[in-house]
Design a protein around this motif. Structure first.
Motif, PDB file in Angstrom:
ATOM      1  N   ASP A 127       0.862  -1.177   0.000  1.00  0.00           N
ATOM      2  CA  ASP A 127       0.000   0.000   0.000  1.00  0.00           C
ATOM      3  C   ASP A 127       0.901   1.231   0.000  1.00  0.00           C
ATOM      4  N   PHE A 128       0.607   2.180  -0.877  1.00  0.00           N
ATOM      5  CA  PHE A 128       1.413   3.378  -1.002  1.00  0.00           C
ATOM      6  C   PHE A 128       0.767   4.521  -0.220  1.00  0.00           C
ATOM      7  N   TYR A 129       1.566   5.528   0.044  1.00  0.00           N
ATOM      8  CA  TYR A 129       1.108   6.666   0.836  1.00  0.00           C
ATOM      9  C   TYR A 129       1.190   7.949   0.022  1.00  0.00           C
ATOM     10  N   TYR A 130       0.206   8.803   0.243  1.00  0.00           N
ATOM     11  CA  TYR A 130       0.230  10.144  -0.335  1.00  0.00           C
ATOM     12  C   TYR A 130       0.650  11.111   0.767  1.00  0.00           C
ATOM     13  N   GLU A 135      -2.050  22.396   7.496  1.00  0.00           N
ATOM     14  CA  GLU A 135      -1.957  23.162   8.733  1.00  0.00           C
ATOM     15  C   GLU A 135      -1.556  22.279   9.909  1.00  0.00           C
ATOM     16  N   GLU A 136      -1.821  20.966   9.790  1.00  0.00           N
ATOM     17  CA  GLU A 136      -1.458  20.025  10.846  1.00  0.00           C
ATOM     18  C   GLU A 136      -0.016  19.556  10.730  1.00  0.00           C
ATOM     19  N   GLY A 137       0.701  20.019   9.693  1.00  0.00           N
ATOM     20  CA  GLY A 137       2.061  19.568   9.440  1.00  0.00           C
ATOM     21  C   GLY A 137       2.088  18.607   8.268  1.00  0.00           C
ATOM     22  N   THR A 138       3.141  17.811   8.166  1.00  0.00           N
ATOM     23  CA  THR A 138       3.247  16.826   7.088  1.00  0.00           C
ATOM     24  C   THR A 138       2.365  15.627   7.406  1.00  0.00           C
ATOM     25  N   VAL A 139       1.506  15.289   6.438  1.00  0.00           N
ATOM     26  CA  VAL A 139       0.544  14.201   6.628  1.00  0.00           C
ATOM     27  C   VAL A 139       0.825  13.110   5.604  1.00  0.00           C
ATOM     28  N   GLN A 140       0.746  11.857   6.043  1.00  0.00           N
ATOM     29  CA  GLN A 140       0.816  10.707   5.148  1.00  0.00           C
ATOM     30  C   GLN A 140      -0.463   9.908   5.300  1.00  0.00           C
ATOM     31  N   ILE A 141      -1.084   9.556   4.174  1.00  0.00           N
ATOM     32  CA  ILE A 141      -2.316   8.790   4.207  1.00  0.00           C
ATOM     33  C   ILE A 141      -2.258   7.707   3.131  1.00  0.00           C
ATOM     34  N   LYS A 142      -2.693   6.503   3.477  1.00  0.00           N
ATOM     35  CA  LYS A 142      -2.680   5.414   2.511  1.00  0.00           C
ATOM     36  C   LYS A 142      -3.574   5.736   1.311  1.00  0.00           C
ATOM     37  N   VAL A 153     -10.030  26.390  -6.929  1.00  0.00           N
ATOM     38  CA  VAL A 153      -8.899  27.195  -7.407  1.00  0.00           C
ATOM     39  C   VAL A 153      -7.613  26.421  -7.070  1.00  0.00           C
ATOM     40  N   ARG A 154      -6.781  26.907  -6.132  1.00  0.00           N
ATOM     41  CA  ARG A 154      -5.559  26.190  -5.776  1.00  0.00           C
ATOM     42  C   ARG A 154      -5.644  25.543  -4.396  1.00  0.00           C
ATOM     43  N   ARG A 155      -6.843  25.512  -3.837  1.00  0.00           N
ATOM     44  CA  ARG A 155      -7.043  24.891  -2.530  1.00  0.00           C
ATOM     45  C   ARG A 155      -7.608  23.488  -2.746  1.00  0.00           C
ATOM     46  N   ILE A 156      -6.898  22.478  -2.257  1.00  0.00           N
ATOM     47  CA  ILE A 156      -7.284  21.084  -2.440  1.00  0.00           C
ATOM     48  C   ILE A 156      -7.892  20.539  -1.151  1.00  0.00           C
ATOM     49  N   THR A 157      -9.014  19.852  -1.277  1.00  0.00           N
ATOM     50  CA  THR A 157      -9.597  19.108  -0.154  1.00  0.00           C
ATOM     51  C   THR A 157      -9.445  17.628  -0.443  1.00  0.00           C
ATOM     52  N   LEU A 158      -8.772  16.918   0.468  1.00  0.00           N
ATOM     53  CA  LEU A 158      -8.635  15.467   0.373  1.00  0.00           C
ATOM     54  C   LEU A 158      -9.645  14.840   1.329  1.00  0.00           C
ATOM     55  N   VAL A 159     -10.543  14.020   0.803  1.00  0.00           N
ATOM     56  CA  VAL A 159     -11.548  13.347   1.625  1.00  0.00           C
ATOM     57  C   VAL A 159     -11.140  11.889   1.800  1.00  0.00           C
ATOM     58  N   GLY A 160     -10.898  11.494   3.057  1.00  0.00           N
ATOM     59  CA  GLY A 160     -10.472  10.137   3.345  1.00  0.00           C
ATOM     60  C   GLY A 160     -11.523   9.364   4.123  1.00  0.00           C
ATOM     61  N   SER A 162     -11.526   8.440   7.296  1.00  0.00           N
ATOM     62  CA  SER A 162     -11.785   8.893   8.663  1.00  0.00           C
ATOM     63  C   SER A 162     -11.629  10.393   8.862  1.00  0.00           C
ATOM     64  N   ALA A 163     -11.095  11.102   7.873  1.00  0.00           N
ATOM     65  CA  ALA A 163     -10.864  12.543   8.045  1.00  0.00           C
ATOM     66  C   ALA A 163     -10.713  13.215   6.687  1.00  0.00           C
ATOM     67  N   SER A 164     -10.832  14.542   6.688  1.00  0.00           N
ATOM     68  CA  SER A 164     -10.603  15.350   5.496  1.00  0.00           C
ATOM     69  C   SER A 164      -9.494  16.355   5.793  1.00  0.00           C
ATOM     70  N   TYR A 165      -8.749  16.715   4.761  1.00  0.00           N
ATOM     71  CA  TYR A 165      -7.632  17.641   4.925  1.00  0.00           C
ATOM     72  C   TYR A 165      -7.680  18.680   3.808  1.00  0.00           C
ATOM     73  N   GLN A 166      -7.082  19.833   4.086  1.00  0.00           N
ATOM     74  CA  GLN A 166      -6.962  20.874   3.071  1.00  0.00           C
ATOM     75  C   GLN A 166      -5.508  21.302   2.948  1.00  0.00           C
ATOM     76  N   PHE A 167      -5.097  21.552   1.719  1.00  0.00           N
ATOM     77  CA  PHE A 167      -3.725  21.990   1.465  1.00  0.00           C
ATOM     78  C   PHE A 167      -3.692  22.672   0.100  1.00  0.00           C
ATOM     79  N   ASN A 168      -2.616  23.356  -0.197  1.00  0.00           N
ATOM     80  CA  ASN A 168      -2.470  24.045  -1.472  1.00  0.00           C
ATOM     81  C   ASN A 168      -1.889  23.098  -2.521  1.00  0.00           C
ATOM     82  N   GLY A 169      -2.416  23.172  -3.727  1.00  0.00           N
ATOM     83  CA  GLY A 169      -1.922  22.316  -4.795  1.00  0.00           C
ATOM     84  C   GLY A 169      -2.696  22.512  -6.077  1.00  0.00           C
ATOM     85  N   GLN A 170      -2.311  21.763  -7.103  1.00  0.00           N
ATOM     86  CA  GLN A 170      -2.974  21.829  -8.399  1.00  0.00           C
ATOM     87  C   GLN A 170      -3.592  20.475  -8.707  1.00  0.00           C
ATOM     88  N   ILE A 171      -4.857  20.468  -9.041  1.00  0.00           N
ATOM     89  CA  ILE A 171      -5.566  19.220  -9.278  1.00  0.00           C
ATOM     90  C   ILE A 171      -4.981  18.475 -10.480  1.00  0.00           C
TER      91      ILE A 171
END
Length: 242
Positions: A127-130, A135-142, A153-160, A162-171
């Motif tokens: 299993d690989f990690y992204y 804002e919580e620091g460096t996150v790794q999620i399977k 725009v440039r704000r990414i929401t990752l829906v997992g 057990s939790a969701s995260y937001q960070f800056n990036g390009q889709i």
């Protein structure tokens, strides 16, 4: 490494027969078996957080086991599952459970060993990690725990799971990075993990968690093809001679 297998058969006698049939494979691989007399008790264990490398689950004469299998998949989308049935009538509905095997009684011990070997080999796929900075620091999620990425725009929401995260990036960059791992661009604002897709109808994808994601005309044909082709080919597997 020991592999943990849940046996949820019709009765204790069948569980005992399954155990006997898998004895040669047990000597080769190293297996630990846990018996369940009903899919309800198995679901209760999963709700408490227990996990298995493989589940052998009885479909039931009325197909009621498929409902439990779908619920198990929602709790643990990366699980490996083999369905046991008395006829072929539940094979197509069983596809929704993401089962990697379907055995119709009476089946031979060799057929069971081959299906279990295939499933356990699938379990060995790493299993690989992204990784990303939030804002919580460096996150790794399977990868298997990610449902989708959404861009505003440039704000990414990752829906997992057990939790969701937001960070800056390009889709577009996320789509390119994640495509080799079973993700697909379904819309200008979405990248979806196809592992979690339960249905594609017209321009809407329904995921295992109930979320509905748009699928634009531009991406529809490719997404539909990849959903059809997502099951691993049996030609890739080489079962042992037990």
């Amino acid at each position: 490494m020991i592999r943990y297998i849940a046996l949820c058969g019709r009765d204790r006698q069948e569980n005992s027969e399954l155990l006997h049939s898998l004895a040669p494979l047990n000597k080769r691989v190293g297996l630990e078996f846990v018996f369940f007399d009903s899919s309800r008790t198995l679901l209760d264990e999963y709700n408490r957080g227990r996990r298995f490398d493989l589940i052998l689950l009885d479909v039931g004469e009325d197909g009621s086991g498929l409902s439990a299998a779908i619920q198990l998949h929602r709790l643990h989308p990366a699980m490996s599952l083999i369905l046991l049935a008395s006829s072929e009538q539940w094979a197509i509905p069983g596809y929704r459970t993401r089962a990697c095997g379907y055995l119709v009684r009476p089946f031979s011990g060799v057929a069971l060993q081959e299906e279990v070997w295939l499933a356990l080999t699938h379990c060995e796929t790493p299993d690989f990690y992204y990784s990303f900075s939030s804002e919580e620091g460096t996150v790794q999620i399977k990868h298997s725990e990610i449902y989708y990425f959404e861009s505003d725009v440039r704000r990414i929401t990752l829906v997992g799971e057990s939790a969701s995260y937001q960070f800056n990036g390009q889709i577009s960059q996320i789509a390119q990075q994640m495509e080799p791992f079973g993700f697909a661009r379904t819309h200008k604002s979405y990248v979806v993990n196809l592992l979690h897709v339960e249905n594609l109808f017209r321009d809407v994808l329904t995921l295992a968690n109930g979320c509905q994601i748009p699928c634009s005309r531009m991406h529809h044909q490719e997404v539909a093809r990849r959903i059809r082709d997502r099951q691993p080919s049996s030609e890739l597997w080489a079962p042992p001679r037990c």
